[in-house]
Design a protein around this motif. Structure first.
Motif, PDB file in Angstrom:
ATOM      1  N   LEU A   1      -5.036  -5.696  37.868  1.00 15.52           N
ATOM      2  CA  LEU A   1      -4.708  -5.948  36.468  1.00 15.52           C
ATOM      3  C   LEU A   1      -3.214  -5.796  36.224  1.00 15.52           C
ATOM      4  O   LEU A   1      -2.613  -6.552  35.454  1.00 15.52           O
ATOM      5  CB  LEU A   1      -5.490  -4.993  35.567  1.00 15.52           C
ATOM      6  CG  LEU A   1      -7.003  -5.217  35.492  1.00 15.52           C
ATOM      7  CD1 LEU A   1      -7.665  -4.091  34.696  1.00 15.52           C
ATOM      8  CD2 LEU A   1      -7.334  -6.557  34.866  1.00 15.52           C
ATOM      9  N   GLU A   2      -2.610  -4.813  36.878  1.00 15.46           N
ATOM     10  CA  GLU A   2      -1.167  -4.618  36.737  1.00 15.46           C
ATOM     11  C   GLU A   2      -0.399  -5.802  37.298  1.00 15.46           C
ATOM     12  O   GLU A   2       0.583  -6.266  36.710  1.00 15.46           O
ATOM     13  CB  GLU A   2      -0.758  -3.323  37.430  1.00 15.46           C
ATOM     14  CG  GLU A   2       0.639  -2.843  37.092  1.00 15.46           C
ATOM     15  CD  GLU A   2       0.810  -2.555  35.610  1.00 15.46           C
ATOM     16  OE1 GLU A   2       1.749  -3.129  35.014  1.00 15.46           O
ATOM     17  OE2 GLU A   2       0.012  -1.785  35.057  1.00 15.46           O
ATOM     18  N   THR A   3      -0.855  -6.319  38.430  1.00 16.03           N
ATOM     19  CA  THR A   3      -0.206  -7.482  39.043  1.00 16.03           C
ATOM     20  C   THR A   3      -0.300  -8.708  38.139  1.00 16.03           C
ATOM     21  O   THR A   3       0.637  -9.510  38.049  1.00 16.03           O
ATOM     22  CB  THR A   3      -0.849  -7.787  40.408  1.00 16.03           C
ATOM     23  OG1 THR A   3      -0.690  -6.659  41.263  1.00 16.03           O
ATOM     24  CG2 THR A   3      -0.223  -9.012  41.052  1.00 16.03           C
ATOM     25  N   ALA A   4      -1.421  -8.840  37.443  1.00 22.10           N
ATOM     26  CA  ALA A   4      -1.639  -9.993  36.567  1.00 22.10           C
ATOM     27  C   ALA A   4      -1.167  -9.735  35.141  1.00 22.10           C
ATOM     28  O   ALA A   4      -1.495 -10.514  34.236  1.00 22.10           O
ATOM     29  CB  ALA A   4      -3.127 -10.362  36.566  1.00 22.10           C
ATOM     30  N   ARG A   5      -0.412  -8.669  34.912  1.00 21.65           N
ATOM     31  CA  ARG A   5      -0.026  -8.247  33.563  1.00 21.65           C
ATOM     32  C   ARG A   5       0.587  -9.374  32.747  1.00 21.65           C
ATOM     33  O   ARG A   5       0.159  -9.648  31.617  1.00 21.65           O
ATOM     34  CB  ARG A   5       0.942  -7.069  33.647  1.00 21.65           C
ATOM     35  CG  ARG A   5       1.529  -6.655  32.284  1.00 21.65           C
ATOM     36  CD  ARG A   5       2.490  -5.487  32.435  1.00 21.65           C
ATOM     37  NE  ARG A   5       1.765  -4.253  32.685  1.00 21.65           N
ATOM     38  CZ  ARG A   5       1.348  -3.409  31.742  1.00 21.65           C
ATOM     39  NH1 ARG A   5       1.583  -3.685  30.450  1.00 21.65           N
ATOM     40  NH2 ARG A   5       0.716  -2.314  32.053  1.00 21.65           N
ATOM     41  N   ALA A   6       1.594 -10.035  33.258  1.00 23.16           N
ATOM     42  CA  ALA A   6       2.313 -11.052  32.479  1.00 23.16           C
ATOM     43  C   ALA A   6       1.379 -12.176  32.035  1.00 23.16           C
ATOM     44  O   ALA A   6       1.405 -12.614  30.876  1.00 23.16           O
ATOM     45  CB  ALA A   6       3.471 -11.617  33.300  1.00 23.16           C
ATOM     46  N   GLU A   7       0.533 -12.624  32.940  1.00 21.02           N
ATOM     47  CA  GLU A   7      -0.403 -13.700  32.610  1.00 21.02           C
ATOM     48  C   GLU A   7      -1.415 -13.245  31.561  1.00 21.02           C
ATOM     49  O   GLU A   7      -1.689 -13.955  30.589  1.00 21.02           O
ATOM     50  CB  GLU A   7      -1.133 -14.160  33.869  1.00 21.02           C
ATOM     51  CG  GLU A   7      -2.160 -15.247  33.609  1.00 21.02           C
ATOM     52  CD  GLU A   7      -3.039 -15.534  34.810  1.00 21.02           C
ATOM     53  OE1 GLU A   7      -3.858 -16.466  34.720  1.00 21.02           O
ATOM     54  OE2 GLU A   7      -2.918 -14.812  35.827  1.00 21.02           O
ATOM     55  N   LEU A   8      -1.988 -12.057  31.749  1.00 17.89           N
ATOM     56  CA  LEU A   8      -3.009 -11.562  30.828  1.00 17.89           C
ATOM     57  C   LEU A   8      -2.436 -11.307  29.433  1.00 17.89           C
ATOM     58  O   LEU A   8      -3.073 -11.613  28.421  1.00 17.89           O
ATOM     59  CB  LEU A   8      -3.642 -10.290  31.380  1.00 17.89           C
ATOM     60  CG  LEU A   8      -4.444 -10.445  32.677  1.00 17.89           C
ATOM     61  CD1 LEU A   8      -4.930  -9.084  33.166  1.00 17.89           C
ATOM     62  CD2 LEU A   8      -5.619 -11.397  32.478  1.00 17.89           C
ATOM     63  N   ILE A   9      -1.231 -10.750  29.370  1.00 22.03           N
ATOM     64  CA  ILE A   9      -0.598 -10.492  28.079  1.00 22.03           C
ATOM     65  C   ILE A   9      -0.344 -11.801  27.344  1.00 22.03           C
ATOM     66  O   ILE A   9      -0.555 -11.905  26.126  1.00 22.03           O
ATOM     67  CB  ILE A   9       0.719  -9.714  28.266  1.00 22.03           C
ATOM     68  CG1 ILE A   9       0.444  -8.288  28.773  1.00 22.03           C
ATOM     69  CG2 ILE A   9       1.501  -9.659  26.952  1.00 22.03           C
ATOM     70  CD1 ILE A   9      -0.297  -7.409  27.804  1.00 22.03           C
ATOM     71  N   ALA A  10       0.100 -12.814  28.074  1.00 19.06           N
ATOM     72  CA  ALA A  10       0.376 -14.111  27.452  1.00 19.06           C
ATOM     73  C   ALA A  10      -0.903 -14.720  26.868  1.00 19.06           C
ATOM     74  O   ALA A  10      -0.907 -15.249  25.749  1.00 19.06           O
ATOM     75  CB  ALA A  10       0.999 -15.058  28.472  1.00 19.06           C
ATOM     76  N   ILE A  11      -1.994 -14.644  27.608  1.00 22.48           N
ATOM     77  CA  ILE A  11      -3.266 -15.180  27.113  1.00 22.48           C
ATOM     78  C   ILE A  11      -3.734 -14.390  25.890  1.00 22.48           C
ATOM     79  O   ILE A  11      -4.154 -14.961  24.878  1.00 22.48           O
ATOM     80  CB  ILE A  11      -4.338 -15.126  28.216  1.00 22.48           C
ATOM     81  CG1 ILE A  11      -3.952 -16.048  29.378  1.00 22.48           C
ATOM     82  CG2 ILE A  11      -5.702 -15.539  27.655  1.00 22.48           C
ATOM     83  CD1 ILE A  11      -4.875 -15.923  30.582  1.00 22.48           C
ATOM     84  N   ALA A  12      -3.642 -13.065  25.967  1.00 22.11           N
ATOM     85  CA  ALA A  12      -4.101 -12.218  24.860  1.00 22.11           C
ATOM     86  C   ALA A  12      -3.285 -12.460  23.595  1.00 22.11           C
ATOM     87  O   ALA A  12      -3.832 -12.503  22.492  1.00 22.11           O
ATOM     88  CB  ALA A  12      -4.022 -10.752  25.266  1.00 22.11           C
TER      89      ALA A  12
END
Length: 402
Positions: A65-76
């Motif tokens: 989840l930390e590695t995917a942080r930027a992508e997940l934050i952008a989607i959220a």
């Protein structure tokens, strides 16, 4: 869930893991509810017994989840309208929560989950758990949030149910989680995502589930509890619900702390655009006192903001309007517009409060405040016990010993 809205959930005995497609490997639309239940039930005993692997799995999910942080934050940010700083804090809390549980498992500490307790390396998990993702807290109580982490730590497989307000975030988070679990060697069925909310509620009737967890709407949690009560065998719904945030200000404090009261009330009212309180923020103050105008002035200076989504914003305006109509409250601050979402402030005399309590139990996700006026301090003592809240704050001077 696309393509499977008509599927009926079987309540037959769970099948073996070998007969089920990879249930912790979400794909377009996710596994069917029947397969998700079967896989979770088949994995329950093995998942509960693998303490070291569970700890490693939780750590691997946290790292992924930390590695995917930027992508997940952008989607959220695109789906939920929650401010990015808050989303960043939520995701950090989520990864820390997973890591904390992993460390507790390895150290033999106590881990409490939605069902079952793991203590001194003696797992006592009691089967799969349904976790319903939250609308207003998309990471901390989303498909991989606190409920999921605690269930895993206690040895319970999780079937997460996505929230319709952020389907892309739920799906992408589930993909990241599933890949991490596979890397860690977790058994199939340790995790699955179901994207259809109605199907998720129906799954709670299945005898494989002994518990469900949800943070958010009181209305939805009560609906889940009713479904659970209709199912086969005992089960429990763990809910973290909204309530009326009530504060009482004594006459003396209204004189000496008027600015402090107004500032704190407006801050509570507007925190997260009201997303942390599903019911009106309520403050009881002396009638015919200038504190009412100070509160109104401070609330009026609050900047408008976007609601969680268009449907929630419209629902907020409808409930606020109905509360004002049914209680006869004065609309001290009011705007018919919901984009952006401006704070609303109502004033109600305490004598009318009792007849309004049932209406106040309805949910309005947004910045809605209610100022209740009292004539005598004795009136407050009669009002407070009837308030539908969890706690009541009090502004008062400390007692002095003689």
């Amino acid at each position: 869930m696309p393509g499977s809205t008509e599927e009926k959930l079987s309540v037959s005995a769970p099948r073996r893991a070998g007969t089920v497609a990879s249930a912790h490997r979400p794909h377009a639309g996710g596994p069917t509810p029947t397969r998700a239940v079967s896989a979770a039930a088949a994995a329950a005993r093995q998942w509960a017994s693998l303490e070291t692997l569970r700890a490693q799995a939780l750590s691997t999910v946290a790292s992924a989840l930390e590695t995917a942080r930027a992508e997940l934050i952008a989607i959220a940010a695109a789906e939920t309208r929650v401010a990015r700083p808050q989303l960043e804090r939520e995701l950090t809390r989520t990864t820390l929560h997973l890591s904390l549980h992993a460390n507790q498992i390895l150290s033999g500490g106590r881990v409490d989950g939605p069902v079952g307790t793991q203590q001194e390396h003696q797992p006592t998990a009691e089967g799969p758990v349904l976790v319903f993702a939250s609308d207003e807290v998309p990471f901390a109580f989303g498909v991989a949030g606190a409920h999921t982490a605690s269930a895993w730590a206690a040895g319970c497989p999780v079937v997460a149910v996505a929230h319709p307000s952020h389907p892309r975030l739920s799906r992408r988070t589930a993909q990241v989680v599933a890949r991490a679990l596979e890397t860690a060697g977790a058994p199939e069925g340790a995790f699955a995502l179901v994207e259809n909310r109605a199907q998720g509620r129906e799954m709670l009737r299945h005898p494989a589930f002994r518990a469900a967890a949800f943070t958010g709407s009181t209305v939805e949690t009560k609906a889940l509890a009713r479904v659970a009560a209709e199912g086969l065998g005992p089960r429990v719904v763990h809910g973290e619900l909204g309530s009326v945030d009530a504060t009482v200000v004594t006459p003396a404090e209204a004189e000496t702390r008027v600015w402090e009261v107004a500032e704190n009330f407006s801050a509570s009212l507007s925190r997260g655009v009201g997303r942390y309180s599903a019911d009106p923020s309520l403050v009881c103050v002396p009638a015919r006192h200038r504190i009412v105008y100070e509160i109104a002035w401070r609330v009026r200076t609050l900047p408008p903001a976007r609601g969680l989504d268009a449907a929630t914003a419209q629902g907020f305006l409808g409930e606020a309007t109905e509360l004002a109509r049914r209680t006869g409250a004065l609309r001290l601050l009011w705007s018919p517009d919901v984009t952006p979402l401006a704070p609303r402030l109502l004033v109600l005399h305490g004598a009318k409060l009792t007849s309004s309590l049932s209406r106040m139990a309805r949910e309005a996700f947004g910045p809605l405040g209610l100022v209740v006026l009292y004539e005598r301090w004795e009136d407050v003592k009669e009002m407070v016990p009837d308030l539908p809240d969890l706690t009541t704050g009090l502004y008062a001077q400390p007692c002095r010993s003689r």
